[in-house]
Design a protein around this motif. Structure first.
Motif, short mmCIF file in Angstrom:
data_model
loop_
_atom_site.label_atom_id
_atom_site.label_comp_id
_atom_site.label_asym_id
_atom_site.label_seq_id
_atom_site.Cartn_x
_atom_site.Cartn_y
_atom_site.Cartn_z
N SER A 142 22.78 61.55 11.09
CA SER A 142 21.33 61.54 10.86
C SER A 142 21.01 61.43 9.37
N LEU A 143 21.97 61.81 8.53
CA LEU A 143 21.74 61.71 7.08
C LEU A 143 22.03 60.31 6.56
N GLY A 144 22.51 59.43 7.45
CA GLY A 144 22.81 58.06 7.03
C GLY A 144 24.22 57.89 6.50
N CYS A 145 25.06 58.89 6.74
CA CYS A 145 26.43 58.81 6.23
C CYS A 145 27.34 58.06 7.19
N TYR A 146 28.38 57.49 6.63
CA TYR A 146 29.46 56.90 7.42
C TYR A 146 30.34 58.05 7.89
N VAL A 147 30.58 58.14 9.18
CA VAL A 147 31.29 59.29 9.73
C VAL A 147 32.69 58.89 10.18
N ASN A 148 33.67 59.48 9.54
CA ASN A 148 35.07 59.17 9.81
C ASN A 148 35.72 60.39 10.45
N LEU A 149 36.29 60.22 11.63
CA LEU A 149 36.96 61.31 12.32
C LEU A 149 38.46 61.21 12.07
N VAL A 150 39.02 62.24 11.46
CA VAL A 150 40.46 62.25 11.12
C VAL A 150 41.15 63.19 12.08
N THR A 151 41.98 62.65 12.98
CA THR A 151 42.46 63.47 14.10
C THR A 151 43.92 63.21 14.42
N SER A 152 44.52 64.21 15.09
CA SER A 152 45.88 64.03 15.62
C SER A 152 45.83 63.28 16.95
N GLY A 153 44.66 63.16 17.52
CA GLY A 153 44.50 62.52 18.82
C GLY A 153 44.65 63.49 19.98
N VAL A 154 45.20 64.67 19.69
CA VAL A 154 45.40 65.66 20.76
C VAL A 154 44.04 66.28 21.09
N GLY A 155 43.59 66.08 22.32
CA GLY A 155 42.28 66.59 22.72
C GLY A 155 41.20 65.52 22.70
N LEU A 156 41.58 64.30 22.35
CA LEU A 156 40.57 63.22 22.28
C LEU A 156 40.57 62.46 23.60
N SER A 157 39.95 63.06 24.61
CA SER A 157 39.84 62.41 25.92
C SER A 157 38.84 61.27 25.83
N GLN A 184 40.53 57.84 12.41
CA GLN A 184 41.80 57.80 11.69
C GLN A 184 42.77 58.69 12.46
N LEU A 185 43.81 58.08 12.99
CA LEU A 185 44.70 58.78 13.91
C LEU A 185 46.08 58.92 13.28
N SER A 186 46.63 60.13 13.32
CA SER A 186 47.96 60.31 12.73
C SER A 186 49.03 59.93 13.74
N LEU A 187 50.11 59.38 13.21
CA LEU A 187 51.27 59.06 14.04
C LEU A 187 52.48 59.54 13.25
N GLN A 188 53.33 60.35 13.87
CA GLN A 188 54.41 60.99 13.11
C GLN A 188 55.66 60.12 13.03
N ASP A 189 55.87 59.29 14.05
CA ASP A 189 57.08 58.44 14.06
C ASP A 189 56.89 57.35 15.10
N ALA A 190 57.87 56.42 15.15
CA ALA A 190 57.75 55.24 16.01
C ALA A 190 57.95 55.55 17.49
N THR A 191 58.73 56.57 17.77
CA THR A 191 59.09 56.84 19.17
C THR A 191 58.56 58.19 19.62
N ARG A 192 58.51 58.37 20.93
CA ARG A 192 58.05 59.64 21.50
C ARG A 192 58.93 60.79 20.99
#
Ligand code: SF4
Ligand code: SF4
Lengths: 90, 359
Positions: free
Chosen positions: B78-93, B109-117
């Motif tokens: 509402s303030l006119g700002c660009y809103v960037n969500l920085v998340t691990s993705g856990v809980g982002l249904s 912006q989603l973090s990824l710790q490595d290439a494989t599970r």
């Protein structure tokens, strides 16, 4: 990079154009930063609608600002492409 | 007066389901009962906007753990700002993301710790990989731009090609590959994380080739492994120049890691306005401009580019925050860094990673 006169620029997804009352300037907001635009740049950005070509934009602006050449529009759009604010098709 | 800032990094909470051993949060994490209330954050956003901020990065810890996140997103928007969500993705249904997008999140912006599970979940300390992949798909479905962020270190550098492929598959427009910076948690785990020269020599050209191959599709930002370089990485756009950070307890920091500089007197939004802190506090003015510099930085032309390097690193490795970043080859303290490389790149006995935890 070279951009043709018939290329059609559009604002990239996720990029917001707005007016900042604090700086009293048009600004472009995108994930990695903020660009503060001067008046001409703001007019060009406002016309990057995915319909008009660079040539169309130059014609539209020539009415408003004396001395705006297509080359000015091209180089401004090229800078915007580099900053990942604008995409061009064609 | 200093120029107005462009961005606010709002660390809404230090709580996080992940336990990465290089977390950029301080060793002493802010507990839930010390976090700012919703009303405080709304006031902080108002003050940030009137100060000139146009971007609000909602970060943590994991910002999704704040029940008032939707309200804060809506307020920032509402303030006119660009809103960037920085998340691990856990809980982002899917539903959660859809609602946050409708309230005004502009970018994820989603973090990824490595290439494989397996690698990802070992570093994260929990099963997070599949949830990240799902979260990325939700972001794409919602039509939001996605940046994937990976912190690089000895445990995942060999998988750099796979990390790039993974980010491509996730549909990222940007990939940030940032070599670990050694403050707080990462400093504690340095002997587990510090990459070898051989690893970097293999990884660097892979990144360069991918940057070329993916030009126009996925931008790759690569942050150097500064211990191995002759010059430091630039400190933002200069100290107190473009951005400020507010920690979960309301501490206002010139740099996200600034709490490591124990000599710095930190102000809090409960006591002063962001305007006063940005313009007048000793902490924000401590390293503004070039006047505070000593030689060799003071007379070095590179100071315009790197601002003398990292203040936090200077403090942690020399005890003086105003000295040249010791990774610089011109620093009289460079031998400290060389000694660390020698002893910690290939330690005789690799210690176990200290996983990030609240005390
Ligand atoms: S001496 Fe200072 S300014 Fe020069 S390169 Fe080193 S850190 Fe940068
Ligand atoms: S002081 Fe160091 S950690 Fe802080 S912003 Fe500058 S370079 Fe980054």
């Amino acid at each position: 990079m070279t951009i043709a006169l018939d290329a059609v620029p559009r604002i990239r997804r996720g990029v917001k154009c707005t007016y900042d009352q604090i700086r009293e300037a048009h600004v472009v907001l995108f994930p990695e930063g903020v660009l503060v635009l001067n008046e001409t740049a703001a007019s060009v950005v406002a016309l990057c609608d995915g319909v008009r070509s660079i040539g169309d934009i130059a014609v539209a602006l020539a009415d408003e600002y004396a001395g705006v050449e297509p080359g000015d529009v091209t180089s401004l759009v090229a800078r915007m492409v580099e900053r990942r604010v604008v995409d061009v098709d064609g | 007066m200093a120029d107005a800032p462009f961005g606010l990094l709002a660390e809404l909470t230090h709580r996080c389901p992940l336990q990465c051993g290089y977390c950029s949060n301080p060793l002493e994490l802010v507990r839930r009962d010390a976090e700012l209330a919703t009303e405080d954050w709304r006031r902080v956003f108002d003050q940030a906007r009137s100060l000139g901020c146009l971007q609000i990065h909602l970060s943590g810890g994991e910002p999704l753990l704040r029940p008032d996140l939707p309200e804060l997103v809506a307020h920032a928007n509402s303030l006119g700002c660009y809103v960037n969500l920085v998340t691990s993705g856990v809980g982002l249904s899917r539903d959660r993301l859809r609602s946050l997008a409708s309230l005004g999140v502009d970018h994820v912006q989603l973090s990824l710790q490595d290439a494989t599970r397996e690698g990802n979940d070992r570093i994260a300390g929990i099963k997070a990989f599949d949830r990240k992949v799902e979260a990325a798909a939700h972001v794409l479905d919602e039509g939001l731009p996605l940046t994937v962020n990976t912190v690089l270190h000895r445990q995942n550098l060999d998988n750099i090609a796979g990390i790039i492929t993974m980010a491509e598959r996730m549909g990222a427009e940007r990939l940030e590959l940032a070599n670990t910076q050694y403050y707080g948690w990462a400093l504690r785990n340095r002997a587990v994380l510090l990459p070898t020269r051989e690893q970097l020599a293999v990884a660097d050209p892979i990144v360069a080739a991918a940057q070329e191959r993916l030009r126009g599709r996925m931008e790759i930002v690569y942050v150097i492994a500064d211990y191995h370089e002759a010059h430091p990485k630039p400190c933002m756009y200069g100290w107190g120049a473009r951005q400020l950070t507010v920690a979960p307890n309301g501490d206002v920091l010139p740099c996200p890691a600034a709490t490591v500089i124990s000599s710095l007197e930190i102000e809090n939004v409960r006591d002063s306005s962001l305007h006063d802190i940005w313009h007048h506090s000793p902490s924000f003015n401590a390293f503004r401009g070039f006047e505070w510099m000593k030689d060799p930085c003071r007379s070095c032309p590179r100071k315009e580019v790197d601002f003398g390097g990292c203040r936090c690193q200077a403090f942690q490795l020399t005890g003086d925050a105003a000295t040249t970043d010791p990774v610089c080859s011109l620093s009289p303290d460079r031998s400290t860094v060389d000694l660390i490389l020698e002893t910690e790149m290939k330690p005789a006995e690799v210690p176990a990673m200290a996983m990030r935890k609240m005390q």
